[in-house]
Design a protein around this motif. Structure first.
Motif, PDB file in Angstrom:
ATOM      1  N   VAL A  49      32.475  47.776  36.469  1.00 22.96           N
ATOM      2  CA  VAL A  49      32.627  46.964  37.679  1.00 22.96           C
ATOM      3  C   VAL A  49      33.119  45.562  37.317  1.00 22.96           C
ATOM      4  O   VAL A  49      32.715  45.008  36.296  1.00 22.96           O
ATOM      5  CB  VAL A  49      31.252  46.878  38.405  1.00 22.96           C
ATOM      6  CG1 VAL A  49      31.240  45.760  39.428  1.00 22.96           C
ATOM      7  CG2 VAL A  49      30.909  48.216  39.055  1.00 22.96           C
ATOM      8  N   ARG A  50      34.008  45.002  38.132  1.00 19.06           N
ATOM      9  CA  ARG A  50      34.391  43.585  37.948  1.00 19.06           C
ATOM     10  C   ARG A  50      34.268  42.879  39.279  1.00 19.06           C
ATOM     11  O   ARG A  50      34.652  43.405  40.325  1.00 19.06           O
ATOM     12  CB  ARG A  50      35.815  43.487  37.384  1.00 19.06           C
ATOM     13  CG  ARG A  50      35.834  43.946  35.950  1.00 19.06           C
ATOM     14  CD  ARG A  50      36.854  43.314  35.021  1.00 19.06           C
ATOM     15  NE  ARG A  50      37.995  42.698  35.614  1.00 19.06           N
ATOM     16  CZ  ARG A  50      39.259  43.020  35.311  1.00 19.06           C
ATOM     17  NH1 ARG A  50      39.501  43.986  34.442  1.00 19.06           N
ATOM     18  NH2 ARG A  50      40.263  42.387  35.844  1.00 19.06           N
ATOM     19  N   GLU A  51      33.710  41.685  39.229  1.00 15.78           N
ATOM     20  CA  GLU A  51      33.352  40.946  40.437  1.00 15.78           C
ATOM     21  C   GLU A  51      34.540  40.789  41.395  1.00 15.78           C
ATOM     22  O   GLU A  51      34.392  40.918  42.607  1.00 15.78           O
ATOM     23  CB  GLU A  51      32.771  39.578  40.037  1.00 15.78           C
ATOM     24  CG  GLU A  51      32.072  38.811  41.148  1.00 15.78           C
ATOM     25  CD  GLU A  51      30.964  39.588  41.875  1.00 15.78           C
ATOM     26  OE1 GLU A  51      30.169  40.290  41.202  1.00 15.78           O
ATOM     27  OE2 GLU A  51      30.904  39.515  43.120  1.00 15.78           O
ATOM     28  N   GLU A  52      35.731  40.553  40.858  1.00 13.85           N
ATOM     29  CA  GLU A  52      36.861  40.277  41.755  1.00 13.85           C
ATOM     30  C   GLU A  52      37.269  41.492  42.598  1.00 13.85           C
ATOM     31  O   GLU A  52      37.936  41.343  43.620  1.00 13.85           O
ATOM     32  CB  GLU A  52      38.074  39.738  40.985  1.00 13.85           C
ATOM     33  CG  GLU A  52      38.754  40.747  40.076  1.00 13.85           C
ATOM     34  CD  GLU A  52      38.310  40.632  38.625  1.00 13.85           C
ATOM     35  OE1 GLU A  52      37.145  40.235  38.377  1.00 13.85           O
ATOM     36  OE2 GLU A  52      39.137  40.943  37.737  1.00 13.85           O
ATOM     37  N   TYR A  53      36.863  42.684  42.166  1.00 10.43           N
ATOM     38  CA  TYR A  53      37.294  43.867  42.915  1.00 10.43           C
ATOM     39  C   TYR A  53      36.567  44.037  44.249  1.00 10.43           C
ATOM     40  O   TYR A  53      37.110  44.646  45.166  1.00 10.43           O
ATOM     41  CB  TYR A  53      37.129  45.131  42.066  1.00 10.43           C
ATOM     42  CG  TYR A  53      38.095  45.202  40.894  1.00 10.43           C
ATOM     43  CD1 TYR A  53      39.440  44.888  41.073  1.00 10.43           C
ATOM     44  CD2 TYR A  53      37.665  45.575  39.634  1.00 10.43           C
ATOM     45  CE1 TYR A  53      40.325  44.942  40.006  1.00 10.43           C
ATOM     46  CE2 TYR A  53      38.548  45.646  38.567  1.00 10.43           C
ATOM     47  CZ  TYR A  53      39.876  45.327  38.758  1.00 10.43           C
ATOM     48  OH  TYR A  53      40.753  45.394  37.706  1.00 10.43           O
TER      49      TYR A  53
END
Ligand code: GLU
Length: 290
Positions: A49-53
């Motif tokens: 998971v990446r926050e910007e997504y």
């Protein structure tokens, strides 16, 4: 009954055309019934998971006019509910700890199932004292469903109804002893999705045909955990120019890339509004199958 649907992306990449179709199907079905369309971020796999997504997915959905109702649910906020469900399954003795590594399973020459190797059940056969010894020594382990025991415990023939595929009889051997709690994150897709669909009171689960096999596992889990049975709609997948499934590497088909290239939502929507899906949704509003 109010129809409730959801779109459940994993914030591990950009929204592309395939996801947009899944979101459109869920919203179209809810809209056709005057129902509610929800958003759930399936973000349990923190390794990817990446926050910007999160924000990127939400922005793209709004831009396409696929707005949802209420605050999106994040699965990372729901870990205690998945733990509680796993504990119940442990109490029923329909799950067992699995100490095998991915590599070991590969080396066992496990037969390929529709979603990867079918686990041959090595740890299911471990004598109780060896299992206990491994557990108390703190050896890392996953928890797997004992599919055979689970089906016995369910005690009746299970089915599910799909608005495009009709009624299917649950086959617990299709995916075998799937992982319900991963070694690294303590839960897994099959368990979390079932617990959350019930929590969000989803009446109609819509998603791509690639997950049709998973529904056999999900019905079994719903029965064991005493959760309601939703109606399903597994829709066709968006294919690329060569007729293959879209993969995340098709960056040109990311919604944000299309927007940046000057493509409009009006040009994108016809590519995802599958006529067979529209027919199934229309039929569901008149046939009383809902
Ligand atoms: N998070 C899943 C995916 O992105 C969706 C699963 C579902 O809709 O049940 O494929």
């Amino acid at each position: 009954m109010t129809v409730r649907t959801r779109f459940a992306p994993s914030p591990t990449g950009k929204l592309h055309l395939g996801h947009a179709m899944a979101a459109w199907v869920a919203k179209a079905l809810a809209d056709a019934h005057g129902g509610v369309f929800l958003l759930r971020h399936e973000d349990i796999d923190l390794t990817r998971v990446r926050e910007e997504y999160y924000g990127g997915i939400e922005e793209d959905l709004r831009w396409l006019g696929l707005d949802w109702q209420g605050a999106p649910l994040r699965q990372t906020a729901r870990i205690p509910a998945y733990d509680a469900a796993l504990e119940r399954l442990k109490d029923m003795e329909v799950v067992y700890p699995c100490f095998c590594t991915r590599r070991e399973i590969h080396e066992m020459g496990a037969p390929q199932g529709p979603e990867g190797p079918i686990y041959p059940g090595t740890c299911r056969e471990l004598p109780a004292e060896i299992r206990d010894e491994k557990l108390s020594s703190g050896l890392s382990h996953a928890w797997r469903l004992d599919a055979g025991k689970a089906a016995c415990r369910a005690g009746r023939r299970l089915t599910f109804n799909d608005l495009m595929h009709g009624v299917a009889v649950v086959d617990e051997d299709l995916l075998g002893d799937v992982v319900l709690a991963r070694k690294d994150i303590g839960t897994a897709y099959h368990l979390a999705v079932v617990v959350d669909d019930a929590f969000q009171e989803i009446t109609h689960v819509t998603r791509g045909e690639d997950l049709l096999h998973s529904t056999h596992v999900h019905r079994l889990l719903q029965e064991l955990l005493g959760l309601p049975e939703p109606v399903y709609l597994h829709h066709p997948l968006v294919l690329d120019e060569s007729g293959k499934r879209l993969a995340k590497r098709h960056d040109a088909l990311a919604i944000a890339a299309m927007r940046d290239a000057g493509v409009s939502p009006e040009e994108i929507l016809p590519r995802i509004q599958d006529p067979a899906v529209i027919r199934a949704i229309t039929a569901s509003t008149t046939s009383g199958s809902v």
